[in-house]
Design a protein around this motif. Sequence first.
Motif, PDB file in Angstrom:
ATOM      1  N   PRO A  88       0.836  -1.196   0.000  1.00  0.00           N
ATOM      2  CA  PRO A  88       0.000   0.000   0.000  1.00  0.00           C
ATOM      3  C   PRO A  88       0.875   1.251   0.000  1.00  0.00           C
ATOM      4  CG  PRO A  88      -0.651  -1.523   1.740  1.00  0.00           C
ATOM      5  CD  PRO A  88       0.643  -2.023   1.187  1.00  0.00           C
ATOM      6  N   PRO A  89       0.772   2.120  -0.997  1.00  0.00           N
ATOM      7  CA  PRO A  89       1.648   3.290  -1.076  1.00  0.00           C
ATOM      8  C   PRO A  89       1.444   4.256   0.091  1.00  0.00           C
ATOM      9  CG  PRO A  89       0.002   3.310  -2.827  1.00  0.00           C
ATOM     10  CD  PRO A  89      -0.119   1.993  -2.156  1.00  0.00           C
ATOM     11  N   GLY A  90       0.278   4.171   0.752  1.00  0.00           N
ATOM     12  CA  GLY A  90       0.023   5.031   1.913  1.00  0.00           C
ATOM     13  C   GLY A  90       0.945   4.748   3.081  1.00  0.00           C
ATOM     14  N   LEU A  91       1.676   3.632   3.000  1.00  0.00           N
ATOM     15  CA  LEU A  91       2.612   3.310   4.091  1.00  0.00           C
ATOM     16  C   LEU A  91       3.870   4.168   4.025  1.00  0.00           C
ATOM     17  CD1 LEU A  91       2.387  -0.608   4.121  1.00  0.00           C
ATOM     18  CD2 LEU A  91       1.395   0.989   5.775  1.00  0.00           C
ATOM     19  N   ILE A  92       4.202   4.651   2.833  1.00  0.00           N
ATOM     20  CA  ILE A  92       5.469   5.383   2.674  1.00  0.00           C
ATOM     21  C   ILE A  92       5.553   6.609   3.592  1.00  0.00           C
ATOM     22  CG2 ILE A  92       6.820   6.761   1.045  1.00  0.00           C
ATOM     23  CD1 ILE A  92       6.253   4.702  -1.073  1.00  0.00           C
ATOM     24  N   PRO A  93       4.487   7.424   3.684  1.00  0.00           N
ATOM     25  CA  PRO A  93       4.585   8.593   4.576  1.00  0.00           C
ATOM     26  C   PRO A  93       4.799   8.215   6.043  1.00  0.00           C
ATOM     27  CG  PRO A  93       2.715   8.816   3.090  1.00  0.00           C
ATOM     28  CD  PRO A  93       3.233   7.432   2.919  1.00  0.00           C
ATOM     29  N   LEU A  94       4.384   7.007   6.416  1.00  0.00           N
ATOM     30  CA  LEU A  94       4.558   6.595   7.813  1.00  0.00           C
ATOM     31  C   LEU A  94       6.038   6.489   8.183  1.00  0.00           C
ATOM     32  CD1 LEU A  94       1.776   3.868   8.240  1.00  0.00           C
ATOM     33  CD2 LEU A  94       1.618   6.352   8.416  1.00  0.00           C
ATOM     34  N   ASP A  96       8.209   8.536   7.644  1.00  0.00           N
ATOM     35  CA  ASP A  96       8.700   9.849   8.058  1.00  0.00           C
ATOM     36  C   ASP A  96       8.268  10.228   9.471  1.00  0.00           C
ATOM     37  OD1 ASP A  96      10.043  10.389   5.717  1.00  0.00           O
ATOM     38  OD2 ASP A  96       8.281  11.252   4.736  1.00  0.00           O
ATOM     39  N   LEU A  97       7.371   9.457  10.068  1.00  0.00           N
ATOM     40  CA  LEU A  97       6.929   9.800  11.423  1.00  0.00           C
ATOM     41  C   LEU A  97       8.073   9.596  12.407  1.00  0.00           C
ATOM     42  CD1 LEU A  97       3.414   8.062  11.475  1.00  0.00           C
ATOM     43  CD2 LEU A  97       3.942  10.454  10.965  1.00  0.00           C
ATOM     44  N   PRO A  98       8.320  10.577  13.277  1.00  0.00           N
ATOM     45  CA  PRO A  98       9.404  10.403  14.255  1.00  0.00           C
ATOM     46  C   PRO A  98       9.135   9.205  15.166  1.00  0.00           C
ATOM     47  CG  PRO A  98       8.172  12.448  14.654  1.00  0.00           C
ATOM     48  CD  PRO A  98       7.663  11.869  13.376  1.00  0.00           C
ATOM     49  N   GLY A  99      10.139   8.388  15.338  1.00  0.00           N
ATOM     50  CA  GLY A  99       9.999   7.212  16.185  1.00  0.00           C
ATOM     51  C   GLY A  99       9.442   6.002  15.458  1.00  0.00           C
ATOM     52  N   VAL A 100       9.047   6.195  14.213  1.00  0.00           N
ATOM     53  CA  VAL A 100       8.524   5.088  13.420  1.00  0.00           C
ATOM     54  C   VAL A 100       9.514   4.775  12.303  1.00  0.00           C
ATOM     55  CG1 VAL A 100       6.658   4.305  11.924  1.00  0.00           C
ATOM     56  CG2 VAL A 100       6.155   5.742  13.913  1.00  0.00           C
ATOM     57  N   GLY A 101       9.959   3.537  12.244  1.00  0.00           N
ATOM     58  CA  GLY A 101      10.896   3.133  11.198  1.00  0.00           C
ATOM     59  C   GLY A 101      10.310   1.993  10.392  1.00  0.00           C
ATOM     60  N   PRO A 102      11.120   1.410   9.520  1.00  0.00           N
ATOM     61  CA  PRO A 102      10.623   0.355   8.632  1.00  0.00           C
ATOM     62  C   PRO A 102      10.055  -0.862   9.380  1.00  0.00           C
ATOM     63  CG  PRO A 102      13.014   0.664   8.411  1.00  0.00           C
ATOM     64  CD  PRO A 102      12.500   1.808   9.197  1.00  0.00           C
ATOM     65  N   LYS A 103      10.710  -1.256  10.451  1.00  0.00           N
ATOM     66  CA  LYS A 103      10.226  -2.428  11.195  1.00  0.00           C
ATOM     67  C   LYS A 103       8.834  -2.177  11.766  1.00  0.00           C
ATOM     68  CE  LYS A 103      14.022  -5.147  11.272  1.00  0.00           C
ATOM     69  NZ  LYS A 103      14.945  -4.335  10.496  1.00  0.00           N
ATOM     70  N   THR A 104       8.666  -0.979  12.312  1.00  0.00           N
ATOM     71  CA  THR A 104       7.375  -0.636  12.912  1.00  0.00           C
ATOM     72  C   THR A 104       6.286  -0.555  11.841  1.00  0.00           C
ATOM     73  OG1 THR A 104       8.517   0.589  14.632  1.00  0.00           O
ATOM     74  CG2 THR A 104       6.188   1.071  14.333  1.00  0.00           C
ATOM     75  N   LYS A 139       4.550   4.143  23.721  1.00  0.00           N
ATOM     76  CA  LYS A 139       4.858   4.040  22.293  1.00  0.00           C
ATOM     77  C   LYS A 139       3.606   4.368  21.462  1.00  0.00           C
ATOM     78  CE  LYS A 139       7.755   2.461  19.011  1.00  0.00           C
ATOM     79  NZ  LYS A 139       9.042   3.118  18.801  1.00  0.00           N
ATOM     80  N   GLU A 140       2.477   3.841  21.897  1.00  0.00           N
ATOM     81  CA  GLU A 140       1.232   4.067  21.171  1.00  0.00           C
ATOM     82  C   GLU A 140       0.869   5.557  21.141  1.00  0.00           C
ATOM     83  OE1 GLU A 140      -2.658   1.531  21.195  1.00  0.00           O
ATOM     84  OE2 GLU A 140      -2.796   2.971  22.848  1.00  0.00           O
ATOM     85  N   SER A 141       0.976   6.210  22.280  1.00  0.00           N
ATOM     86  CA  SER A 141       0.595   7.630  22.307  1.00  0.00           C
ATOM     87  C   SER A 141       1.615   8.474  21.530  1.00  0.00           C
ATOM     88  CB  SER A 141       0.434   8.134  23.741  1.00  0.00           C
ATOM     89  OG  SER A 141       1.677   8.158  24.389  1.00  0.00           O
ATOM     90  N   ASP A 142       2.896   8.080  21.557  1.00  0.00           N
ATOM     91  CA  ASP A 142       3.901   8.784  20.750  1.00  0.00           C
ATOM     92  C   ASP A 142       3.569   8.673  19.267  1.00  0.00           C
ATOM     93  OD1 ASP A 142       5.239   9.482  23.017  1.00  0.00           O
ATOM     94  OD2 ASP A 142       6.897   8.071  22.771  1.00  0.00           O
ATOM     95  N   ILE A 143       3.225   7.466  18.846  1.00  0.00           N
ATOM     96  CA  ILE A 143       2.909   7.233  17.439  1.00  0.00           C
ATOM     97  C   ILE A 143       1.652   8.009  17.050  1.00  0.00           C
ATOM     98  CG2 ILE A 143       2.049   5.489  15.813  1.00  0.00           C
ATOM     99  CD1 ILE A 143       3.978   3.503  17.089  1.00  0.00           C
ATOM    100  N   ARG A 145       0.429  10.756  18.386  1.00  0.00           N
ATOM    101  CA  ARG A 145       0.704  12.190  18.287  1.00  0.00           C
ATOM    102  C   ARG A 145       1.468  12.502  17.001  1.00  0.00           C
ATOM    103  NH1 ARG A 145       2.253  13.081  23.160  1.00  0.00           N
ATOM    104  NH2 ARG A 145       4.484  12.888  22.855  1.00  0.00           N
ATOM    105  N   ALA A 146       2.434  11.635  16.691  1.00  0.00           N
ATOM    106  CA  ALA A 146       3.219  11.844  15.464  1.00  0.00           C
ATOM    107  C   ALA A 146       2.323  11.780  14.231  1.00  0.00           C
ATOM    108  CB  ALA A 146       4.327  10.800  15.378  1.00  0.00           C
ATOM    109  N   ALA A 147       1.413  10.812  14.219  1.00  0.00           N
ATOM    110  CA  ALA A 147       0.545  10.644  13.044  1.00  0.00           C
ATOM    111  C   ALA A 147      -0.420  11.816  12.914  1.00  0.00           C
ATOM    112  CB  ALA A 147      -0.231   9.330  13.155  1.00  0.00           C
ATOM    113  N   GLU A 148      -0.917  12.298  14.043  1.00  0.00           N
ATOM    114  CA  GLU A 148      -1.885  13.399  14.006  1.00  0.00           C
ATOM    115  C   GLU A 148      -1.254  14.707  13.544  1.00  0.00           C
ATOM    116  OE1 GLU A 148      -5.165  12.063  17.368  1.00  0.00           O
ATOM    117  OE2 GLU A 148      -3.371  13.142  17.997  1.00  0.00           O
ATOM    118  N   THR A 149       0.029  14.872  13.810  1.00  0.00           N
ATOM    119  CA  THR A 149       0.694  16.115  13.397  1.00  0.00           C
ATOM    120  C   THR A 149       1.539  15.898  12.140  1.00  0.00           C
ATOM    121  OG1 THR A 149       2.549  15.641  14.861  1.00  0.00           O
ATOM    122  CG2 THR A 149       0.787  17.037  15.732  1.00  0.00           C
ATOM    123  N   ALA A 150       1.323  14.770  11.466  1.00  0.00           N
ATOM    124  CA  ALA A 150       2.144  14.433  10.292  1.00  0.00           C
ATOM    125  C   ALA A 150       2.069  15.529   9.248  1.00  0.00           C
ATOM    126  CB  ALA A 150       1.681  13.115   9.691  1.00  0.00           C
TER     127      ALA A 150
END
Length: 561
Positions: A88-94, A96-104, A139-143, A145-150
């Motif tokens: 899914p191409p929508g995964l690519i922007p994820l 860039d989220l701080p604290g989120v990398g390829p494994k996540t 971790k969940e709340s960090d993610i 917050r990161a996604a909401e302010t992406a």
Amino acid sequence: MEMTNRQVARVLEEIGQLLEVQGENRFKVRAYMAAADRIGHLTGPVGDLTEEELEAIPGIGRALAGKIHQIVQTGTCTERERLIDATPPGLIPLLDLPGVGPKTVRRLWTELGVEDTDSLIAAARNRRVRALKGFGAKKESDILRAAETAGKMTERMDVSGAKRRAAVLMAAIPGEAWVAGSLRRGRSTIGDIDIVTTAPPGETNRALRRIADSMIDEGERKTSVRIEGRRADIRYADTAELGTMLLYLTGSKAFNIRLRGIAAEQGMRLNEYGLLMRESGEVRTFPTEEGVFGALGMVPVPPELREDRGEVEYALEGRLPDLVDAGAIRGDLHVHSEWSDGTLSLPDIADEGEKKGYEYILITDHAAGIGVTHGLDAARLERQRHEIERVNRNAACTLLAGIEVDILADGHLSLPDTALKACDLVVASVHTAFGQDADTMTRRMIVAIENEHVDIIGHPTARLIGRRPPTAVDMDRIIDAAAATGTALEINASPARLDLDDIYIRQAKEQGVNLSIGTDAHRRSDLEAMRYGVALARRGWCGPSDILNTRPLSALLRADE
DNA sequence: GCCGTTTTCGGCCCGACTGTTTTCAGTCG
């Protein structure tokens, strides 16, 4: 329609990102990313290269050369199509989220069915993320917050915003501190602030806590804070280790990887604390960067060149190019006065020039035209020239009578040739109809370049960092036209513009095009921007002879004949 | 995927910090 270098680079980068999400070998991912950087910084169209020539580029082998060839021809390649079908191409922007990398990203996708930012936000709100093994509520709340302010944090800062934040941090740090990172390398946009200090960590962390928006990490060796909404990294160093620490934190990342590889080839291991001799186990430390370069058998590489774009090979051979520096600049070739939309009077400008030790300043008020208030028509331009002559009678810094004339939508200029002919030098710039397609914009500018009275093309892509994208102009053709006519291209030093980009500066230089550096100053403090323009010229590998305003006045005006 | 006066296979820069962990994986620069 042939693909531009940047478009090809973007496709390679996308493939790298898709491979990352797919959980591919990180070295394979890096190979795609490195190839994207190489292609994006070629000085000449990638479409002109054969597969054999592509393979000669470091980091590009048989497989990538074939794919690049396919991308140039068709805009895509089979590998990319395969990946897009599987991911899914929508995964690519994820990524860039701080604290989120390829494994996540991969685990969110495969274990929770997350396919884009919205579905990630939904999953986090429903507390499904914390259910994953190894994840918790924090971790969940960090993610979340990161996604909401992406998207809000991804844009890079302009240089003046970066400088301002760096100054706030340096003032708070109780000890000596040095700017590193992309700000030190003179990049035109800055991602985050990097600072090295010899101040004590405990006391410094306390001081930083008082001024930062928030603390991201906090440690004895490294602290990261958010300042005015942006990330800043502070590294603590002993004076004895300052050389390797500054080298490390200045980067670029690609440059560090090369340097560490070179150390490894010589039986050493380079990190931010020193150079380890593998054989003897001895660790050498360096108070200065020069020492480190010397130990690696290289001449010191100026920060502006540290991008792994050929400078490493030159430095190993001991022959880096002679770069222009601020001391070589004899004048400013783009300054506005109160005659149009500036705030300084002509005598003020002459005074400022004298204080800076300039021999000359080119007055380039706006010509009357579309969108510019108080632009000069031919009659006022004439009166201004008389005023300039009067000011010059008792000024140590000579004012030159110039103009910044508009390049109208069809390429004609907003003043008649007779008015331009009387100017010492003419800057012509695009200020309207920014949205023209590439061919129209390019032809429009070439008409101006070919006008015999036009000496300099101002801010060639008209971009405003963070506010207006560059025009679609085909810079390859502009550079060719400038080379053919002897017209100079401006390196606009204003931190809001920094236009041309370094890749085109290098390309223009290689084709023998003259470059001018102008601050586009509208007020006193704007004149200080010259150093940003010089840094950009250095990033484009320019020596003093490539820059018009290193010439003495007589030679500058002779070039106009 | 790239690359080779150590290698054509087995490496690929190196270390800090956090969260969720009882020893480390992931992310970041």
